[in-house]
Design a protein around this motif. Structure first.
Motif, mmCIF file in Angstrom:
data_model
loop_
_atom_site.group_PDB
_atom_site.id
_atom_site.type_symbol
_atom_site.label_atom_id
_atom_site.label_comp_id
_atom_site.label_asym_id
_atom_site.label_seq_id
_atom_site.Cartn_x
_atom_site.Cartn_y
_atom_site.Cartn_z
ATOM 1 N N LEU B 36 -38.443 67.083 -54.106
ATOM 2 C CA LEU B 36 -37.557 66.871 -55.263
ATOM 3 C C LEU B 36 -36.695 65.630 -55.048
ATOM 4 O O LEU B 36 -36.514 64.829 -55.970
ATOM 5 C CB LEU B 36 -36.663 68.094 -55.477
ATOM 6 C CG LEU B 36 -37.301 69.284 -56.190
ATOM 7 C CD1 LEU B 36 -36.310 70.425 -56.302
ATOM 8 C CD2 LEU B 36 -37.789 68.889 -57.579
ATOM 9 N N CYS B 43 -37.545 59.541 -61.456
ATOM 10 C CA CYS B 43 -36.779 60.114 -62.576
ATOM 11 C C CYS B 43 -35.776 59.095 -63.093
ATOM 12 O O CYS B 43 -35.612 58.932 -64.303
ATOM 13 C CB CYS B 43 -36.043 61.382 -62.138
ATOM 14 S SG CYS B 43 -37.135 62.780 -61.910
ATOM 15 N N ILE B 58 -37.493 66.135 -68.796
ATOM 16 C CA ILE B 58 -37.575 66.645 -67.422
ATOM 17 C C ILE B 58 -36.888 68.000 -67.345
ATOM 18 O O ILE B 58 -37.412 68.956 -66.754
ATOM 19 C CB ILE B 58 -36.925 65.638 -66.438
ATOM 20 C CG1 ILE B 58 -37.758 64.359 -66.373
ATOM 21 C CG2 ILE B 58 -36.797 66.261 -65.048
ATOM 22 C CD1 ILE B 58 -37.096 63.233 -65.611
ATOM 23 N N CYS B 61 -39.061 70.743 -69.050
ATOM 24 C CA CYS B 61 -40.220 71.126 -68.243
ATOM 25 C C CYS B 61 -39.799 71.969 -67.052
ATOM 26 O O CYS B 61 -40.414 72.996 -66.731
ATOM 27 C CB CYS B 61 -40.936 69.873 -67.744
ATOM 28 S SG CYS B 61 -41.990 69.147 -68.974
ATOM 29 N N THR B 62 -38.747 71.524 -66.358
ATOM 30 C CA THR B 62 -38.317 72.252 -65.168
ATOM 31 C C THR B 62 -37.846 73.651 -65.546
ATOM 32 O O THR B 62 -38.191 74.632 -64.875
ATOM 33 C CB THR B 62 -37.195 71.464 -64.460
ATOM 34 O OG1 THR B 62 -37.596 70.116 -64.356
ATOM 35 C CG2 THR B 62 -36.938 72.023 -63.081
ATOM 36 N N THR B 65 -40.916 75.801 -66.240
ATOM 37 C CA THR B 65 -41.678 76.248 -65.071
ATOM 38 C C THR B 65 -40.902 77.293 -64.273
ATOM 39 O O THR B 65 -41.471 78.295 -63.849
ATOM 40 C CB THR B 65 -42.018 75.055 -64.153
ATOM 41 O OG1 THR B 65 -40.825 74.327 -63.873
ATOM 42 C CG2 THR B 65 -43.054 74.156 -64.761
ATOM 43 N N VAL B 66 -39.610 77.063 -64.088
ATOM 44 C CA VAL B 66 -38.828 78.004 -63.273
ATOM 45 C C VAL B 66 -38.763 79.362 -63.956
ATOM 46 O O VAL B 66 -38.964 80.406 -63.324
ATOM 47 C CB VAL B 66 -37.428 77.427 -62.984
ATOM 48 C CG1 VAL B 66 -36.553 78.471 -62.310
ATOM 49 C CG2 VAL B 66 -37.523 76.191 -62.121
ATOM 50 N N ALA B 88 -39.838 74.269 -59.451
ATOM 51 C CA ALA B 88 -39.049 73.126 -59.913
ATOM 52 C C ALA B 88 -39.811 71.828 -59.668
ATOM 53 O O ALA B 88 -39.832 70.933 -60.526
ATOM 54 C CB ALA B 88 -37.704 73.101 -59.187
ATOM 55 N N THR B 90 -43.040 71.460 -59.568
ATOM 56 C CA THR B 90 -44.093 71.398 -60.585
ATOM 57 C C THR B 90 -43.521 70.916 -61.914
ATOM 58 O O THR B 90 -44.120 70.068 -62.586
ATOM 59 C CB THR B 90 -44.737 72.781 -60.763
ATOM 60 O OG1 THR B 90 -45.277 73.184 -59.511
ATOM 61 C CG2 THR B 90 -45.827 72.762 -61.801
ATOM 62 N N GLY B 91 -42.345 71.445 -62.281
ATOM 63 C CA GLY B 91 -41.729 71.070 -63.554
ATOM 64 C C GLY B 91 -41.438 69.584 -63.627
ATOM 65 O O GLY B 91 -41.797 68.907 -64.604
ATOM 66 N N VAL B 92 -40.810 69.065 -62.575
ATOM 67 C CA VAL B 92 -40.446 67.642 -62.591
ATOM 68 C C VAL B 92 -41.712 66.781 -62.594
ATOM 69 O O VAL B 92 -41.813 65.804 -63.348
ATOM 70 C CB VAL B 92 -39.553 67.314 -61.376
ATOM 71 C CG1 VAL B 92 -39.248 65.831 -61.339
ATOM 72 C CG2 VAL B 92 -38.265 68.120 -61.433
ATOM 73 N N GLY B 111 -45.426 73.450 -69.258
ATOM 74 C CA GLY B 111 -44.812 74.069 -68.079
ATOM 75 C C GLY B 111 -45.263 75.501 -67.899
ATOM 76 O O GLY B 111 -45.567 75.947 -66.785
#
Lengths: 272, 361, 460
Positions: B36, B43, B58, B61-62, B65-66, B88, B90-92, B111
């Motif tokens: 991260l 980012c 961002i 998406c995060t 996914t979380v 997290a 994966t999301g980013v 996500g």
């Protein structure tokens, strides 16, 4: 027009494949004794491996080819032996129906912990790490390797000890072979009295590590009269090849540490 | 504590476990935290070039996914694993692989697919055969092709408003619920379009274009445009030993060699080598996606094979005339992910003390 | 003697924080006798020794109390004079249940004169010297405890050209071998010469890790014979493993499943050398050793000369007791040692250290899945694939693990040390190796019984 062409092509491919499959099936077909199918139908289908074969189908095959006796299926009992005898013309006698019993009663309340075990949840793995978490080196490790080996989910883990539900047990013996401490025994279902302790240590040493261990006082053997029970060093032993203890209530009541139990194993429950 | 004796005489219950009893201090959570941290420069670059919407994307998406990870684990009666931060990451990563103009609901859906379909169905972290973020991106690319390939012009471009090499006449695509934005093709997309007409755009030789590709002033997915930012993040990962140099170097190296061969074979059609390296998602893919430890092989040798495979596939997808996708990195990595178990099975390291081949034991 | 840098280095390995400074500065202290000694009758690899004394017997220091039972076994001697009080089954440091001989010291510490000193050892034959080493119950003091008398007597046809003396002590925390090399340099050197004579080795390599410059310096000052050199190893774990050490010093790989003798080498620990010297020159059997009592949970970490049979509790008290509550007590080093469940464990010939770790300096294993980072594969000094082997074992595929050569694993722990998922890899491998050994033994027993029946049938 194009749809027609596609249909024809696909149809032709299907036809060719079908012919090919039919030919291969005929060419490589394995002639099998029809009685194998019947034998498979007779067997309980538990695939427990108790007969020593990989599953019911391979045992059925071995029975029909004459490589295995007809009385090896412990899960099926006398009924299966009868049917297999009829099928093969060979006779066999069904062994006495058996159930597995964990010969340890040291749950978390009774058995002293000597350390906190941090590692793989497997009895064999725990046993090699300073002999597991319990102070008693003979007792149940309580990590459930037997329960995972049981094809019928007949073993429960409660309070750090494994116990077999006799109604679900088919007597295959899978659990017997995986227990690193050799605590599980297949016993005749007619027996009611069992010593749930496997420690050969003397009373004082047993007391130190477990409140439910056999202290070798011999009261039970005296009450039983020494017919089917004997003292083997500092532990009471049931002679399972002799007749069951005649007065189970009286004998069980004598045990001061409550490791001698009166279990009813006669209920074979639902069979597959 | 007295001087004569220690304070404790009788230890409380001791812990027994197998050896070893000490550890180097790494953890899954720590590793993911490092990833991260490594994603921070891309980012920042995304926000610089695509504005605050990038940040919002961002975040969406995060969050998706979380939350999906949490819900999935709850539904499967498993322990809660959002603490290991892999969701997290994966999301980013997913967000950095999306165009900045993508509707939020589509990003969130990506996500959900990343975590639920690509990861938790297989049993969670460690069991997923494909990189979840790339699965999410592939899903979105196939489902929402239009929005996934509408590259919003980077903010800087809009300010400058000078038509430059690399940007063809902007096509105005009205989008519901969103201002009229400029959308153009990515440099690679443009090359592909031109190739279909049998041409080659001039900008590929432009030195200014190189610089733009390097710092990220171009169209593309939010995280992939700035090669500089990706490289800074990758250096951090190398420094923290989360990744080794093998995969990025062999991946990019293979692309370079492939591009060079093409250039020698068809000089008037093929793109310059450095253009291939700097454009598209190659840097982000080679440094952050192909290095995903779950989905790449477990041996050095295997990783090298994996990286070379990624490089070859990327170039095939990019350069096959008439191919549907101008950018090949995500599909190349996904395809090689599928080969990972096979590579793990086939690659056998020469053991210590193993008899040499041909010699009797 | 000549000091050279190791010409090779093995691939893989780790470099854990050394933590040797806790105890490396403290000279070894000879401890007074405790009230009771409980001497394990199995302090070595192979069959446990057979008790040859009974309760009530009076024994002197050096009397045999357990005699070697079988080829791979070793004598156990009384570490002091006193009375045999009892025999007890107690856990050994490795967690097995072992018979312990309980001796109450009489305080006289009177020596037995069973073994006469060989002042003229140089004129003795190798056979005589080997016999003495076996009689003195000497075993490898590095950890495994393989009987030295067996090791220095390789089967005919296996010519030993090099004796490698292991002074690497690559385990973190431990400094017992280091202190021994500093304090007993001469005796180690004499032991080396004795062993060299027995083996007829042309070359001797004294392998010491670079983090012990003072020991290297001391050995370099010895006027040596031809063909002896100090080899300085890079400080990296596990340089103390015999296969890795042979490779580092000479570049040979001991074949998989083979022994150092297969490439003409014998590796012996420095402590063993000193014990050989004691046994040959003074007729003293092996009944005491250097032990590091260390770790963050010990008040005053240090080194001690402990008799076999002293309790860990007694040694920890000698080191000032616990400063904080320990979470783990480890017999041996932190990488390969055994966690014990109580301090009532007794020192054996292979107890190189007693390590008390507090909560901050140990870690917890977890059952989380492999994340495929591959670090275990790159640190494995045997170049195995721990990640793949562990997955196979978790699926109960012991044959699959065997095909990946789990049997080559010597449990150095580099993989578990580096695993970010904190997986108990070594425990998996130990279990699989145990299953494989059991299977091999069962197969052998079956074959033996089949042969027997065939023979009896044949004779009929």
């Amino acid at each position: 027009m194009s749809i027609l062409g596609t249909a024809v092509v696909i149809g032709l491919i299907g036809l060719v494949c079908g012919v090919l499959l039919a030919y291969i099936a005929g060419r490589f077909s394995v002639k099998e004794d029809p009685r194998v199918e019947e034998a498979i139908a007779v067997l309980p289908g538990a695939n427990c491996g108790g007969c020593g074969f990989a599953g019911c189908a391979s045992y059925a095959k071995a029975v029909i080819t004459g490589d295995a006796p007809v009385d090896r299926c412990s899960a099926g009992g006398a009924a299966v032996v009868d049917k297999l005898s009829k099928l093969t013309g060979r006779s066999g006698s069904a062994s006495e129906p058996k159930a597995a019993v964990v010969m340890c009663g040291g749950d978390n309340n009774a058995a002293k912990q000597k350390s906190v075990y941090n590692g793989i949840t497997d009895c064999g793995a725990a046993n090699i790490v300073s002999g597991g978490p319990k102070a008693c080196i003979y007792g149940c490790l309580g990590l459930g390797t037997c329960a995972r080996a049981c094809p019928k989910n007949a073993i429960r883990l409660e309070g750090g000890i494994a116990s077999v539900d006799p109604a679900l047990c088919i007597g295959c013996g899978q659990c017997v072979s995986v227990c690193p401490r050799g605590l599980i025994r297949l016993v005749p279902r007619s027996h009611r009295i069992h010593v749930l302790c496997s420690s050969p240590e003397k009373g004082a040493a047993v007391r130190k590590v477990c409140s439910k261990g056999c202290i070798g006082c011999g009261l039970c053997v005296k009450a039983e009269g020494g017919v089917s029970m004997t003292m083997s060093g500092a532990i009471a032993r049931i002679e399972y090849d002799k007749a069951p203890v005649a007065n189970p209530e009286a004998v069980a009541g004598k045990c001061p540490s409550k490791c001698l139990v009166n279990l009813d194993l006669s209920d074979r429950g639902e069979r597959a | 504590m007295s001087d004569e004796k220690g304070a404790v005489n009788e230890p409380s219950m001791l812990v027994t476990s197998s050896s070893p009893h000490i550890h180097c201090g790494t953890s899954v959570r720590g590793t993911m935290r490092d990833v991260l941290t490594g994603l921070i420069p891309p980012c920042i670059a995304a926000v610089v070039f695509f504005g605050l919407r990038a940040l919002a994307l961002i975040a969406v998406c995060t969050a998706a996914t979380v939350i999906t990870e949490y819900v999935c684990r709850k539904m499967m009666n498993r322990n809660n694993t959002i603490g290991d931060l892999s969701a997290a990451v994966t999301g980013v990563l997913l967000a950095l692989n999306l165009p900045s103009g993508l509707p939020f609901w589509q990003a969130a859906l990506g996500g959900v697919v990343s975590i639920a379909v690509a990861k938790q169905i297989f049993g969670g972290l460690g069991f997923n055969p494909f990189n979840p973020a790339l699965v999410g991106r592939a899903f979105l690319l196939i489902s929402f092709g239009a929005t996934m390939t509408s590259w919003t012009e980077s903010d800087w471009k809009r300010v400058e408003r000078v038509p430059e090499a690399g940007i063809s006449a902007p096509a105005e695509v009205p989008q519901p619920g969103y201002d009229v934005v400029m959308t153009t093709a990515t440099p690679l997309g443009e090359v592909k379009t031109a190739a279909k007409r049998g041409e080659k755009p001039d900008f590929v030789y432009d030195s200014q274009m190189r610089w733009k590709l390097f710092i990220g002033d171009r169209n593309g997915s939010m995280g992939e445009t700035s090669v500089l930012a990706v490289l800074i993040g990758a250096l951090w990962l190398l420094y923290r030993r989360v990744i080794t140099w093998h995969i990025p170097v062999f991946y990019i190296g293979t692309v370079a060699v492939f591009a060079l061969c093409l250039r020698l074979a068809v000089p008037d059609m093929a793109m310059p080598v450095d253009f291939h390296i700097l454009s598209g998602g190659l840097m982000l893919g080679a440094c952050f996606m192909a290095t995903d430890m779950v989905t790449n092989p477990v041996t050095r040798q295997g990783q090298v094979i994996f990286a070379i495979g990624c490089g070859i596939l990327t170039m095939i997808i990019r350069c096959v005339p008439g191919g549907a996708y101008p950018e090949g990195v995500s599909f190349a990595i996904l395809i090689m992910n599928a080969f990972t178990p096979l590579i793990n099975k086939m690659v056998r390291v020469h053991r210590f003390g193993e008899p040499k081949r041909g010699k009797a034991v | 003697m000549r000091v050279v840098d190791a010409p090779y280095t093995f691939r893989g390995g780790v470099h854990p924080p050394e933590k040797k400074e806790l105890s490396s500065g403290s000279a070894a202290v000879e401890l007074p006798l405790p009230d009771l000694l409980k001497v394990p009758l199995s302090q070595h690899l192979g069959a446990p020794a057979k008790a040859v004394v009974s309760v009530g017997d009076h024994v002197r220091r050096g009397d045999v109390i357990g005699s070697a039972a079988g080829v791979i076994s070793a004598n156990v001697h009384s570490p002091t004079s006193g009375t045999v009080k009892a025999f007890e089954s107690l856990p050994s440091p490795a967690g097995r249940v072992v018979q312990h001989c309980v001796i109450e010291p009489d305080g006289q510490d009177e020596r037995s004169n069973e073994l006469a000193p060989f002042a003229d050892w140089e004129s003795r034959t190798p056979a005589e010297l080997i016999e003495r080493i076996s009689a003195a119950g000497i075993v490898g003091m590095g950890g495994a405890g393989f009987p030295t008398g067996v090791k220095v007597n390789p089967p005919p046809g296996k010519k030993i050209h090099t004796l490698v003396v292991n002074g690497a002590e690559c385990e973190p925390y431990l400094t017992a071998d280091h202190r021994l090399m500093l304090e007993k340099t001469e005796r180690v050197w004499t032991g080396i010469r004795i062993l060299r004579k027995i083996l007829g080795a042309e070359k001797v390599c004294i392998a010491i890790e670079a983090n012990k410059p003072d020991a290297i310096e001391l050995f370099s000052r010895i006027d040596s014979d031809e063909g002896v050199e100090v080899v300085v190893l890079k400080a990296r774990y596990p340089h103390g493993s015999e296969k890795q050490q042979i490779f580092a010093t000479m570049g040979f790989e001991v074949p998989s499943g083979g022994l150092p003798a297969d490439v003409g080498c014998v590796v012996e620990n420095v402590g063993t050398m000193s014990a050989v010297c004691d046994a040959v020159l003074d007729g003293k059997p092996l009944d005491s050793r250097y032990v590091s009592v260390t770790g963050e949970a010990v008040a005053r970490p240090g080194n001690f000369i402990a008799r076999c049979g002293m309790s860990f509790r007694y040694l920890i008290e000698a080191a000032g007791g616990f400063s904080v509550s320990p979470v783990k007590i480890v017999a041996g080093g932190p990488m390969m040692g055994f966690a014990v469940s109580s301090p009532d464990i007794y020192v054996t010939k292979t107890t190189s250290g007693i390590l008390c770790l507090d909560e901050r300096h140990t870690f917890e294993y977890s059952s989380s899945p492999c994340i495929g980072c591959g670090r275990c594969n790159s640190v494995c000094p045997m170049r195995l694939l721990p990640s793949e082997m562990a997955c196979a074992i978790e699926a109960d595929d012991i044959d699959g693990a065997a095909a990946l050569h789990v049997a080559d694993c010597f449990e150095c722990g580099s993989c578990s040390f580096s695993c970010p998922a904190h997986r108990p890899l070594v425990q998996h491998f130990r279990r699989a190796k145990g299953v494989l050994t059991l299977r091999r033994m069962q197969k052998k027993a079956e074959e033996d019984s089949r042969k027997k029946t065939e023979q009896t049938h044949g004779s009929k």
